[in-house]
Design a protein around this motif. Structure first.
Motif, short mmCIF file in Angstrom:
data_model
loop_
_atom_site.label_atom_id
_atom_site.label_comp_id
_atom_site.label_asym_id
_atom_site.label_seq_id
_atom_site.Cartn_x
_atom_site.Cartn_y
_atom_site.Cartn_z
N GLN A 57 3.37 -41.80 -2.90
CA GLN A 57 3.39 -40.18 -3.16
C GLN A 57 4.43 -38.79 -3.41
O GLN A 57 4.71 -38.48 -3.88
CB GLN A 57 1.67 -38.98 -3.19
N GLU A 58 5.05 -38.95 -2.14
CA GLU A 58 6.39 -38.41 -1.59
C GLU A 58 7.83 -38.50 -2.58
O GLU A 58 8.16 -38.15 -3.28
CB GLU A 58 6.72 -38.30 -0.07
N GLU A 59 7.61 -39.78 -2.06
CA GLU A 59 8.88 -40.93 -3.60
C GLU A 59 8.70 -41.73 -4.79
O GLU A 59 9.76 -41.32 -5.31
CB GLU A 59 9.33 -42.15 -2.58
N LEU A 60 7.15 -41.74 -5.21
CA LEU A 60 7.68 -41.29 -6.91
C LEU A 60 6.56 -40.87 -7.52
O LEU A 60 6.44 -40.08 -8.47
CB LEU A 60 6.70 -42.71 -6.79
N GLN A 107 13.08 -44.10 -10.55
CA GLN A 107 13.79 -42.68 -9.67
C GLN A 107 12.95 -42.40 -8.45
O GLN A 107 11.87 -42.35 -8.53
CB GLN A 107 14.38 -41.91 -10.22
N VAL A 108 13.80 -42.89 -7.37
CA VAL A 108 12.54 -42.64 -6.20
C VAL A 108 13.19 -41.24 -5.23
O VAL A 108 14.65 -41.31 -5.12
CB VAL A 108 13.01 -43.95 -5.32
N PHE A 115 17.73 -42.30 -4.95
CA PHE A 115 17.91 -44.06 -5.33
C PHE A 115 17.10 -44.41 -6.69
O PHE A 115 15.81 -43.92 -6.61
CB PHE A 115 17.94 -44.43 -4.29
N GLU A 116 17.50 -46.13 -7.00
CA GLU A 116 16.51 -46.33 -8.33
C GLU A 116 15.84 -48.25 -7.24
O GLU A 116 16.03 -48.36 -5.99
CB GLU A 116 17.80 -46.81 -8.75
#
Length: 141
Positions: A57-60, A107-108, A115-116
């Motif tokens: 949830q936080e990253e994506l 995209q993260v 980063f990707e």
């Protein structure tokens, strides 16, 4: 000297056919490229399953479902010259929104760092110079 600690983390093997979603990194000290499924640290007071749902949830900004523990790995390695020790809870899960599977790259966001992550086939990962980490992950695939 401060006592080193074991870091508990949770990662997720999102699968699309024979492909998994990974982000690529580079160890400048070793001069080696590597890739790892998405995930991160387990906070005090949360389960590893809660951690993987929170991390994604936080990253994506994505919700996941059908979260299932595949195994727990112990990983002792060196990264950028620093000894590391992780207990890795490896999960399988699915994105609630199937649109995530249609993108070649996503995209993260991890704190201030962006980063990707890309979908990579298992044959591509086994036949390149990019190492899938932790190495024992192949046993769960």
């Amino acid at each position: 000297m401060a006592k080193r600690k074991i870091r508990p983390i949770a990662i997720c093997l999102f699968r699309q056919g024979d492909r998994i979603l990974v982000h690529e990194g580079y160890d400048a000290t070793k001069g080696e490229a590597f890739c790892r499924p998405l995930g991160g640290g387990i906070d005090f007071g949360e389960t590893s399953q809660q951690a993987i749902a929170r991390e994604i949830q936080e990253e994506l900004g994505a919700e996941i479902t059908h979260i299932q523990l595949l195994g727990i790995l112990e990983s002792i390695f060196t990264y950028n010259g620093e000894p590391m020790h992780e207990l890795v809870f490896v999960y399988d899960a699915e994105f609630v929104d199937s649109a995530w599977y249609q993108q070649e790259a996503v995209q993260v966001t991890e704190g201030k760092r962006q980063f990707e992550a890309r979908w990579r086939s298992l044959s591509e990962l086994s036949g390149t110079h990019i190492c899938l980490v932790p190495e024992q992950l192949w046993e769960l695939l």
